[in-house]
Design a protein around this motif. Structure first.
Motif, PDB file in Angstrom:
ATOM      1  N   ALA A 162       1.324  10.130 -19.158  1.00  0.00           N
ATOM      2  CA  ALA A 162       2.377   9.118 -19.073  1.00  0.00           C
ATOM      3  C   ALA A 162       1.892   7.855 -18.375  1.00  0.00           C
ATOM      4  N   LYS A 163       1.140   7.983 -17.306  1.00  0.00           N
ATOM      5  CA  LYS A 163       0.659   6.805 -16.569  1.00  0.00           C
ATOM      6  C   LYS A 163      -0.265   5.979 -17.442  1.00  0.00           C
ATOM      7  N   GLU A 164      -1.185   6.622 -18.159  1.00  0.00           N
ATOM      8  CA  GLU A 164      -2.102   5.896 -19.026  1.00  0.00           C
ATOM      9  C   GLU A 164      -1.354   5.231 -20.183  1.00  0.00           C
ATOM     10  N   ILE A 165      -0.349   5.906 -20.726  1.00  0.00           N
ATOM     11  CA  ILE A 165       0.454   5.333 -21.811  1.00  0.00           C
ATOM     12  C   ILE A 165       1.211   4.113 -21.302  1.00  0.00           C
ATOM     13  N   PHE A 191       1.425   9.304  -5.894  1.00  0.00           N
ATOM     14  CA  PHE A 191       1.915  10.659  -5.640  1.00  0.00           C
ATOM     15  C   PHE A 191       2.901  11.106  -6.711  1.00  0.00           C
ATOM     16  N   ILE A 192       3.831  10.239  -7.081  1.00  0.00           N
ATOM     17  CA  ILE A 192       4.845  10.593  -8.086  1.00  0.00           C
ATOM     18  C   ILE A 192       4.185  10.830  -9.440  1.00  0.00           C
ATOM     19  N   THR A 194       0.834  -1.201   0.000  1.00  0.00           N
ATOM     20  CA  THR A 194       0.000   0.000   0.000  1.00  0.00           C
ATOM     21  C   THR A 194       0.868   1.249   0.000  1.00  0.00           C
ATOM     22  N   VAL A 195       1.966   1.217   0.748  1.00  0.00           N
ATOM     23  CA  VAL A 195       2.890   2.357   0.783  1.00  0.00           C
ATOM     24  C   VAL A 195       3.472   2.598  -0.599  1.00  0.00           C
ATOM     25  N   VAL A 196       3.883   1.532  -1.269  1.00  0.00           N
ATOM     26  CA  VAL A 196       4.471   1.673  -2.607  1.00  0.00           C
ATOM     27  C   VAL A 196       3.425   2.197  -3.593  1.00  0.00           C
ATOM     28  N   ALA A 207       1.226  16.987 -13.085  1.00  0.00           N
ATOM     29  CA  ALA A 207       1.217  18.438 -12.884  1.00  0.00           C
ATOM     30  C   ALA A 207       2.269  19.114 -13.763  1.00  0.00           C
ATOM     31  N   ILE A 208       3.443  18.519 -13.861  1.00  0.00           N
ATOM     32  CA  ILE A 208       4.497  19.066 -14.730  1.00  0.00           C
ATOM     33  C   ILE A 208       4.044  19.022 -16.189  1.00  0.00           C
TER      34      ILE A 208
END
Length: 123
Positions: free
Chosen positions: A112-115, A64-65, A56-58, A71-72
């Motif tokens: 990027a995450k979706e890609i 978050f990352i 869960t922490v990972v 956002a960038i």
């Protein structure tokens, strides 16, 4: 030749010299660096909310990352739109191509995450 590089005409030269980092001294520079580091740490601090499971922490850290990366990407996307708009106003083809490249890069970074999820195959 004497060049005056005072960029802001509204700040007088003595006031600009007071803002110089050389006037702070070594102790002032260290104190400012520590203050800046503290502000950055406080702004980026988040709770991990582990709840007993290391996975869960990972996952929370990954979320978050990727939100920071998104956002960038959104910032780059906005800057690309501004560059394309300015290039149409100035009729500069090199600025137009730079604007479209920034726009495309912002889109890729934003999603990027979706890609990555499509490439890996986890939906």
């Amino acid at each position: 030749m004497n060049f005056d590089f005072n960029v802001n005409p509204y700040v007088s030269k003595p006031a600009a010299e007071k803002l110089s980092p050389k006037k702070l001294g070594r102790a002032g520079q260290i104190a400012f660096a520590l203050f800046a580091a503290l502000v950055v740490c406080l702004c980026l601090a988040t709770a991990a909310r582990a709840e007993g499971d290391p996975l869960t922490v990972v996952n929370n850290l990954s979320t978050f990352i990727f939100s920071l990366i998104r956002a960038i990407g959104m910032i780059l996307l906005g800057w690309g739109i501004v560059q394309v708009g300015l290039s149409f106003q100035s009729h500069d083809p090199s600025q137009r191509s730079q604007g479209f490249l920034t726009l495309a890069g912002g889109l890729v970074i934003t999603f990027a995450k979706e890609i990555l999820d499509m490439i890996v195959g986890t939906v």
